[in-house]
Design a protein around this motif. Structure first.
Motif, mmCIF file in Angstrom:
data_model
loop_
_atom_site.group_PDB
_atom_site.id
_atom_site.type_symbol
_atom_site.label_atom_id
_atom_site.label_comp_id
_atom_site.label_asym_id
_atom_site.label_seq_id
_atom_site.Cartn_x
_atom_site.Cartn_y
_atom_site.Cartn_z
ATOM 1 N N ASN A 221 -10.900 0.782 -9.350
ATOM 2 C CA ASN A 221 -11.033 2.217 -9.527
ATOM 3 C C ASN A 221 -10.339 2.741 -8.387
ATOM 4 O OD1 ASN A 221 -12.552 1.934 -7.076
ATOM 5 N ND2 ASN A 221 -14.316 1.381 -8.236
ATOM 6 N N SER A 222 -9.927 4.148 -8.143
ATOM 7 C CA SER A 222 -9.433 4.839 -7.091
ATOM 8 C C SER A 222 -9.823 4.394 -5.506
ATOM 9 C CB SER A 222 -9.573 6.483 -7.317
ATOM 10 O OG SER A 222 -11.035 6.613 -7.094
ATOM 11 N N VAL A 223 -11.063 3.618 -5.685
ATOM 12 C CA VAL A 223 -11.570 3.534 -4.199
ATOM 13 C C VAL A 223 -11.213 1.729 -4.070
ATOM 14 C CG1 VAL A 223 -13.647 3.226 -2.730
ATOM 15 C CG2 VAL A 223 -13.258 5.228 -4.304
ATOM 16 N N PHE A 224 -11.441 1.139 -4.882
ATOM 17 C CA PHE A 224 -11.328 -0.200 -4.462
ATOM 18 C C PHE A 224 -10.573 -0.978 -5.826
ATOM 19 C CE2 PHE A 224 -13.734 -4.444 -3.927
ATOM 20 C CZ PHE A 224 -12.945 -4.976 -3.263
ATOM 21 N N LEU A 250 -13.127 -1.948 5.489
ATOM 22 C CA LEU A 250 -14.564 -2.091 5.080
ATOM 23 C C LEU A 250 -15.383 -3.097 6.305
ATOM 24 C CD1 LEU A 250 -16.130 -1.946 2.442
ATOM 25 C CD2 LEU A 250 -15.685 -4.275 1.821
ATOM 26 N N THR A 251 -16.250 -2.315 6.549
ATOM 27 C CA THR A 251 -16.763 -2.910 8.170
ATOM 28 C C THR A 251 -18.315 -3.313 7.807
ATOM 29 O OG1 THR A 251 -15.185 -1.452 9.546
ATOM 30 C CG2 THR A 251 -17.395 -2.322 10.709
ATOM 31 N N LEU A 252 -18.667 -4.464 8.359
ATOM 32 C CA LEU A 252 -19.908 -4.853 8.306
ATOM 33 C C LEU A 252 -20.630 -4.322 9.846
ATOM 34 C CD1 LEU A 252 -22.311 -6.106 6.812
ATOM 35 C CD2 LEU A 252 -21.767 -8.371 7.740
ATOM 36 N N GLU A 253 -21.636 -3.373 9.733
ATOM 37 C CA GLU A 253 -21.966 -2.654 10.915
ATOM 38 C C GLU A 253 -23.031 -3.482 11.626
ATOM 39 O OE1 GLU A 253 -22.854 1.376 9.605
ATOM 40 O OE2 GLU A 253 -20.646 1.925 9.486
ATOM 41 N N THR A 254 -23.450 -3.072 12.465
ATOM 42 C CA THR A 254 -24.469 -4.220 13.430
ATOM 43 C C THR A 254 -25.942 -3.910 12.661
ATOM 44 O OG1 THR A 254 -24.975 -2.045 14.812
ATOM 45 C CG2 THR A 254 -23.376 -3.893 15.707
ATOM 46 N N THR A 262 -12.001 5.478 4.566
ATOM 47 C CA THR A 262 -10.582 5.885 4.451
ATOM 48 C C THR A 262 -10.306 6.886 5.627
ATOM 49 O OG1 THR A 262 -10.947 5.960 1.958
ATOM 50 C CG2 THR A 262 -9.020 7.052 2.727
ATOM 51 N N MET A 263 -9.055 6.663 6.183
ATOM 52 C CA MET A 263 -8.427 7.572 7.159
ATOM 53 C C MET A 263 -8.421 8.924 6.618
ATOM 54 S SD MET A 263 -5.886 6.725 10.170
ATOM 55 C CE MET A 263 -6.892 5.642 11.171
ATOM 56 N N SER A 264 -8.182 9.723 7.311
ATOM 57 C CA SER A 264 -7.905 11.335 6.890
ATOM 58 C C SER A 264 -6.274 11.229 6.824
ATOM 59 C CB SER A 264 -8.236 12.237 7.720
ATOM 60 O OG SER A 264 -7.806 12.091 8.961
ATOM 61 N N ALA A 265 -5.856 12.408 6.014
ATOM 62 C CA ALA A 265 -4.269 12.317 5.924
ATOM 63 C C ALA A 265 -3.539 12.584 7.251
ATOM 64 C CB ALA A 265 -3.802 13.688 4.985
ATOM 65 N N ARG A 266 -4.316 13.200 8.078
ATOM 66 C CA ARG A 266 -3.788 13.437 9.647
ATOM 67 C C ARG A 266 -3.735 12.122 10.256
ATOM 68 N NH1 ARG A 266 -6.302 18.121 8.763
ATOM 69 N NH2 ARG A 266 -8.132 17.482 9.847
ATOM 70 N N ARG A 267 -4.404 11.047 10.069
ATOM 71 C CA ARG A 267 -4.681 9.969 10.611
ATOM 72 C C ARG A 267 -5.593 10.166 11.986
ATOM 73 N NH1 ARG A 267 0.050 5.515 9.103
ATOM 74 N NH2 ARG A 267 -0.411 5.698 6.883
ATOM 75 N N ASP A 268 -6.354 11.041 11.852
ATOM 76 C CA ASP A 268 -7.275 11.127 13.153
ATOM 77 C C ASP A 268 -8.648 11.192 13.131
ATOM 78 O OD1 ASP A 268 -7.657 13.364 11.535
ATOM 79 O OD2 ASP A 268 -7.314 15.087 13.025
ATOM 80 N N LYS A 269 -9.130 10.914 11.891
ATOM 81 C CA LYS A 269 -10.693 10.325 11.881
ATOM 82 C C LYS A 269 -10.777 9.516 10.463
ATOM 83 C CE LYS A 269 -11.854 14.455 8.870
ATOM 84 N NZ LYS A 269 -12.910 15.460 8.895
ATOM 85 N N TRP A 270 -11.874 8.805 10.433
ATOM 86 C CA TRP A 270 -12.300 8.113 9.393
ATOM 87 C C TRP A 270 -13.386 8.637 8.502
ATOM 88 C CZ3 TRP A 270 -9.863 3.976 7.838
ATOM 89 C CH2 TRP A 270 -8.908 3.179 8.893
ATOM 90 N N ASN A 271 -13.272 8.674 7.101
ATOM 91 C CA ASN A 271 -14.156 9.369 6.265
ATOM 92 C C ASN A 271 -14.814 8.315 5.507
ATOM 93 O OD1 ASN A 271 -13.252 12.068 6.624
ATOM 94 N ND2 ASN A 271 -11.244 11.654 5.398
ATOM 95 N N PRO A 272 -16.273 8.000 5.558
ATOM 96 C CA PRO A 272 -16.980 7.308 4.874
ATOM 97 C C PRO A 272 -16.937 7.493 3.590
ATOM 98 C CG PRO A 272 -18.715 8.605 5.803
ATOM 99 C CD PRO A 272 -17.076 9.117 6.431
ATOM 100 N N VAL A 273 -16.663 6.591 2.868
ATOM 101 C CA VAL A 273 -16.676 6.388 1.024
ATOM 102 C C VAL A 273 -18.027 5.967 0.409
ATOM 103 C CG1 VAL A 273 -15.458 5.815 -0.910
ATOM 104 C CG2 VAL A 273 -14.030 6.144 1.247
#
Length: 351
Positions: A221-224, A250-254, A262-273
């Motif tokens: 799909n568009s995400v994976f 894809l991160t397995l958090e604590t 997914t990283m923003s178009a400006r590559r300055d932050k991460w958006n949770p999907v």
């Protein structure tokens, strides 16, 4: 044998230091060069960076534009305690090691000697060691993942080689040592992906139906858009093709939550999907055997038709782990049969 191997590595590194070269390539470390605290390798398109972090206690790889997001740690089980004369070096025979105060803190597995290999950080985040004349890697960080699954990295269940590749959470947000949770491929019956807390299941994707996991959305799909290898009804590997125009991880958090960003178009932050488990009903065995979880109900657990709580007092206290038991014995001759239940994962019948 272990003493001989240590002496061999130490001797190699000693002579490497004698012929030390100060300059470091942008994305490549050549034989007898070193990386010291404050120096880094940067991938060709400026996506990833490798160096020492956390007060020089660890060597890792992070996104250059968001350096707080660490995707790989070399010495996660052996932090550097002596910060005097810390460096990473690659010797002429291919030995790759971190040393501190003359002591080896970490070294990459050396299965066979190589002639003048180089160490290169690729744009997909893979740190690889190879000979200039060879295309294949002698060693790569993608074979030793930590808590992050990157495009191009394979999750693997390889019975032929006996090597399984999976991700393991950090111990806590400030400690990259192996934590309590792992994400693995499981091939008991039909394949699925499982998050474990030690030896206890926390989440399962649902069984593989030939196209996607039954407990999740259809893909690609568009995400994976994964690449799946099936051999003799077993899932051998799953990976995702790297696309430098769209940075994802894809991160397995604590906490044991698997989260895709997914990283923003400006590559300055991460958006949770999305995240797994998605909600309490997505947790493994929330309502116990023969129970069903409905997130839209005030009390989310209830028993299937024909069943009642096995331990009513526990259910009254919203402890549903004991599940449900039949109200009366099954009697197919008197009309007992199958009941369709929609929107659930296939039951986990195997122990």
């Amino acid at each position: 044998m272990a003493v001989f191997q240590f002496n061999l590595i130490f001797s190699t590194l000693f002579y490497s230091v004698i012929f030390l070269k100060i300059s470091v390539g942008v994305d490549t470390l050549f034989p007898n060069q070193t990386i010291v605290v404050g120096q880094t390798l940067i991938s060709r398109s400026q996506i990833f960076e490798l160096g020492f972090f956390s007060g020089t206690r660890y060597l890792g790889i992070w996104y250059k534009s968001t350096p707080d997001v660490i995707v790989w740690v070399a010495n996660r089980e052996n932090p550097i305690t002596n910060t005097r004369k810390v460096f990473l070096t690659i010797a002429e025979n291919g030995t790759l090691a971190i040393t501190s105060g003359g002591r080896i803190i970490w070294s990459a597995e050396l299965f066979e000697p190589a002639s003048n290999p180089v160490l290169q950080l690729l744009d997909n985040g893979n740190l690889n060691r190879k000979s200039p004349s060879e295309e294949s890697f002698i060693w790569q960080s993608f074979d030793y993942p930590t808590d992050t699954w990157l495009p191009g990295m394979k999750m693997a269940y390889d019975t032929d080689s006996g090597r399984h590749k999976y991700i393991t959470s950090w111990r806590n947000p400030n400690d990259p040592s192996p934590g309590y949770f792992t994400l693995r491929i499981e091939n008991l019956g039909l394949p699925e992906m499982v998050i474990w807390r030690g030896k206890t299941k926390r989440f399962r994707t649902g069984k593989w139906n030939g196209l996607y996991f039954s407990g999740g959305p259809p893909f690609p799909n568009s995400v994976f858009k994964p690449d799946v290898v099936i051999k003799e009804e077993m899932m051998i590997s799953m990976s995702e093709i790297f696309d430098s125009s769209v940075l994802v991880r894809l991160t397995l958090e604590t906490s044991g939550t698997l989260r895709r960003y997914t990283m923003s178009a400006r590559r300055d932050k991460w958006n949770p999907v999305y995240a797994n488990p998605l909600d309490p009903c997505d947790e493994y065995g929330k309502c116990g055997p023969n129970g069903i979880c409905r997130i839209d109900k005030p009390v989310i657990c209830e028993c299937l038709r024909g069943f009642a709580p096995k331990f009513q007092k526990d259910w009254d206290r919203q402890d549903w782990s004991g599940g449900c038991a039949r109200i009366k014995p099954l009697n197919c001759e008197n009309g007992d049969g199958f009941l369709e239940v929609k929107g659930v994962k296939h039951p986990d019948m195997l122990q």
